[in-house]
Design an enzyme around this catalytic site. Structure first.
Site: not given
Length: 256
Positions: A151, A164
């Site tokens: 990501s 995250y």
């Protein structure tokens, strides 16, 4: 002659985690559409069965394997079934992921553990189960690919996404390190870092303020689709075996 199609995917044996939805599902469908046999791994058996039926109706070949990536025995059992049905796997896509943003001060240790178990340890369990396949494929002169979907959060900090982002930073670093081990063995390792992308990750968010923030970002930035990411994976893995597109950051044009 420059290759402009995905013809090199025909006849390959792929394994896609997170195949029940989003980027994993889109990738599995696209690989199958171009002639790859695809093992579908995810927790939700009903979604996998539905996807396998769609792939079959479109003339593709797939195998639905309900799997819990947080459990090594479950991953190993899936590997046994894949090998029994298809033999050696030569294309692995780690697309499974969990995104549970909240302030660290909330102390949600259960959410932290879930993200670590899925986003980092889950990917490692898959690597453990299939790296020997990739090495053997490359040694025999075939094309072997490991694709990890990380990501943009791996290196761009966002408030409330600390854990995250940390899991995705770990996955990006893992990809870099694995390349030093597997590249000399002719196994390609690719790390993809999507920006704002439509997927079920947004539905994991249980914080109303953060969920609304995501909705506003999609409206303002016109996020990527899962098909956009699948297209890049198909392009990357269909290049000649000596070409490794090793790291790509993929953003909506409007995202800074």
């Amino acid at each position: 002659m420059t290759q402009t199609t995905y013809d090199n995917l025909s006849g390959r044996t792929a394994l896609v985690t997170g195949a029940a939805s989003g980027m994993g599902e889109a990738t599995a469908r696209l690989l199958a559409a171009h002639g790859a046999r695809v093992a579908l791994l995810a927790r939700r058996a009903d979604r996998l069965t539905e996807l396998a039926a769609k792939i079959g109706a479109d003339g593709g070949q797939s195998l639905a394997l309900p799997t819990d990536l947080t459990d090594q025995d479950s991953v190993d059992a899936a590997a046994e079934r894949v090998h029994a049905a298809y033999g050696r796997v030569d294309l692995v896509v780690n697309a499974a992921g969990v995104m549970l943003p909240n302030p660290v001060t909330d102390g949600r240790a259960d959410e932290w553990q879930r993200m670590l178990d899925t986003n980092v340890a889950g990917a490692l369990r898959v690597v453990r189960a299939f790296t020997a396949d990739l090495i053997a494929t490359a040694a025999a002169g075939g094309t072997a690919d490991l694709v990890n979907i990380s990501s943009i959060g791996a290196h761009v900090p966002f408030p409330n996404y600390a854990v995250y982002g940390a899991t995705k930073a770990a996955l990006t670093y893992l990809s870099q390190s694995l390349r030093t081990e597997l590249g000399p063995l002719d196994v390609r390792v690719t790390n993809l870092e999507p920006g704002l992308t439509e997927s079920e990750l947004a539905s994991h968010v249980d914080n109303a303020d953060l969920s609304g923030q995501l909705d506003g970002m999609f409206e303002a930035l016109t996020g990527l689709s899962s098909d956009d990411i699948a297209d890049l994976i198909a392009y990357t893995t269909s290049r000649p075996r000596h070409v490794n597109l090793r790291h790509a950051v993929i953003l909506p044009t409007r995202q800074a």
